[in-house]
Design a protein around this motif. Structure first.
Motif, PDB file in Angstrom:
ATOM      1  N   SER A 261      -7.290  -1.523 -10.814  1.00 58.59           N
ATOM      2  CA  SER A 261      -7.821  -0.727  -9.728  1.00 58.59           C
ATOM      3  C   SER A 261      -9.467  -1.054  -9.699  1.00 58.59           C
ATOM      4  CB  SER A 261      -7.633   0.624  -9.571  1.00 58.59           C
ATOM      5  OG  SER A 261      -8.085   0.929 -10.931  1.00 58.59           O
TER       6      SER A 261
ATOM      7  N   ASP B 125      -4.456  -4.688   5.556  1.00 55.59           N
ATOM      8  CA  ASP B 125      -4.866  -5.442   4.364  1.00 55.59           C
ATOM      9  C   ASP B 125      -3.869  -6.404   4.432  1.00 55.59           C
ATOM     10  OD1 ASP B 125      -6.214  -6.600   2.522  1.00 55.59           O
ATOM     11  OD2 ASP B 125      -5.981  -4.815   1.155  1.00 55.59           O
TER      12      ASP B 125
ATOM     13  N   SER C 216      -8.520  -5.908  -2.811  1.00 53.68           N
ATOM     14  CA  SER C 216      -8.052  -6.246  -1.389  1.00 53.68           C
ATOM     15  C   SER C 216      -6.967  -7.273  -1.342  1.00 53.68           C
ATOM     16  CB  SER C 216      -9.302  -6.739  -0.728  1.00 53.68           C
ATOM     17  OG  SER C 216      -8.789  -7.522   0.531  1.00 53.68           O
TER      18      SER C 216
ATOM     19  N   ARG D 113     -16.060  -3.524  -0.871  1.00 55.83           N
ATOM     20  CA  ARG D 113     -14.661  -3.292  -0.544  1.00 55.83           C
ATOM     21  C   ARG D 113     -14.368  -4.168   0.832  1.00 55.83           C
ATOM     22  NH1 ARG D 113     -12.231   1.338  -2.567  1.00 55.83           N
ATOM     23  NH2 ARG D 113     -13.571   2.348  -4.037  1.00 55.83           N
TER      24      ARG D 113
ATOM     25  N   CYS E 221      -1.550  -3.739  -5.316  1.00 58.67           N
ATOM     26  CA  CYS E 221      -1.083  -2.420  -4.779  1.00 58.67           C
ATOM     27  C   CYS E 221      -2.172  -1.390  -4.448  1.00 58.67           C
ATOM     28  CB  CYS E 221       0.053  -2.000  -5.500  1.00 58.67           C
ATOM     29  SG  CYS E 221       0.969  -0.405  -4.756  1.00 58.67           S
ATOM     30  N   HIS E 222      -2.463  -1.074  -3.353  1.00 55.38           N
ATOM     31  CA  HIS E 222      -3.183   0.158  -3.243  1.00 55.38           C
ATOM     32  C   HIS E 222      -2.660   1.380  -3.659  1.00 55.38           C
ATOM     33  CE1 HIS E 222      -4.779  -2.105   0.488  1.00 55.38           C
ATOM     34  NE2 HIS E 222      -5.323  -2.802  -0.558  1.00 55.38           N
TER      35      HIS E 222
ATOM     36  N   SER F 231       0.825  -1.349  -0.073  1.00 56.67           N
ATOM     37  CA  SER F 231       0.080   0.015   0.047  1.00 56.67           C
ATOM     38  C   SER F 231       0.866   1.221   0.086  1.00 56.67           C
ATOM     39  CB  SER F 231      -1.049  -0.039   1.406  1.00 56.67           C
ATOM     40  OG  SER F 231      -1.733   1.074   1.122  1.00 56.67           O
TER      41      SER F 231
ATOM     42  N   ALA G 292     -10.783  -1.509   0.978  1.00 53.11           N
ATOM     43  CA  ALA G 292     -10.036  -1.319  -0.310  1.00 53.11           C
ATOM     44  C   ALA G 292     -10.576  -2.596  -1.147  1.00 53.11           C
ATOM     45  CB  ALA G 292      -8.541  -2.251   0.035  1.00 53.11           C
ATOM     46  N   ARG G 293     -10.442  -2.257  -2.846  1.00 56.94           N
ATOM     47  CA  ARG G 293     -10.680  -3.166  -3.811  1.00 56.94           C
ATOM     48  C   ARG G 293     -10.091  -2.467  -4.938  1.00 56.94           C
ATOM     49  NH1 ARG G 293     -16.704  -2.170  -5.092  1.00 56.94           N
ATOM     50  NH2 ARG G 293     -16.108  -0.873  -6.352  1.00 56.94           N
TER      51      ARG G 293
END
Length: 190
Positions: free
Chosen positions: A80, A133, A106, A99, A39-40, A13, A103-104
């Motif tokens: 993403s 996460d 995840s 999510r 990767c966020h 992240s 996050a999505r």
């Protein structure tokens, strides 16, 4: 005797772009497994992320797409806005379900899916990040007999994610970022 591993699953992240650059630049060009990263980034432009990573990576970098199979010696990045899954048929699937942990995609969903499809034949890596996460997903990978690798929290740009992974799953290897690619090369190439 080396463990049989079919896939390397990676999660990161905050600070992840730099971490992935370092990791992918250090891989041996003969690396025999697919590597798949969630990767966020906060960006919707995964093609740009792939292009940036390809500049330093020793292996080809692609966006993971629906119904494609991860190929050996390639790096895939989750798109993403979708959870990335691996089906029992070995192909990627994308999900727009709710999510998970804000996050999505995840990391937990990806790690759980990859370990469900591959059993203990997954190496999971948790790198820098600002949330937890990946911690539960890494625990699933270990429970199923896979390998857990965590960036040393004191070495991470943001230590929350690797610290959470260590607390939830422990690690087979906890290393500074610069030592993770050499470890992967020793485990799977040499």
């Amino acid at each position: 005797m080396k463990r049989r591993i079919d896939l390397v699953a990676i999660g990161c992240s905050a600070g992840g772009l730099r971490a992935l650059h370092t990791l992918f630049a250090g891989l041996d060009r003969r690396f025999p497994l697919p590597l798949v990263a969630v990767c966020h980034t906060g960006s919707d432009d995964v093609s740009l992320l792939c292009e940036l990573l390809a500049r330093s990576a020793t292996l080809p970098v692609d966006e993971a797409t629906e119904r494609t199979s991860p190929l050996p010696g390639r790096i895939y990045v989750a798109p993403s806005g979708y959870h990335l899954l691996l089906g029992r048929d070995g192909r990627f699937a994308l999900s727009a379900e709710a999510r998970v942990g804000f996050a999505r995609p995840s990391i937990d969903v990806w790690f759980e899916s990859a370990s469900a499809a591959c059993g203990g034949r997954v190496a999971g890596i948790v790198l820098t990040g600002a949330n937890s996460d990946g911690a539960d997903g890494l625990a699933r990978i270990r429970e199923r007999g896979g390998i857990a690798i965590v960036q040393e929290p004191s070495d991470a740009e943001v230590d929350v994610m690797p610290a959470a992974a260590l607390a939830a799953a422990g690690a087979d290897h906890c290393l500074p970022l610069a030592q993770i690619a050499p470890l992967l090369n020793r485990l799977f190439v040499e």
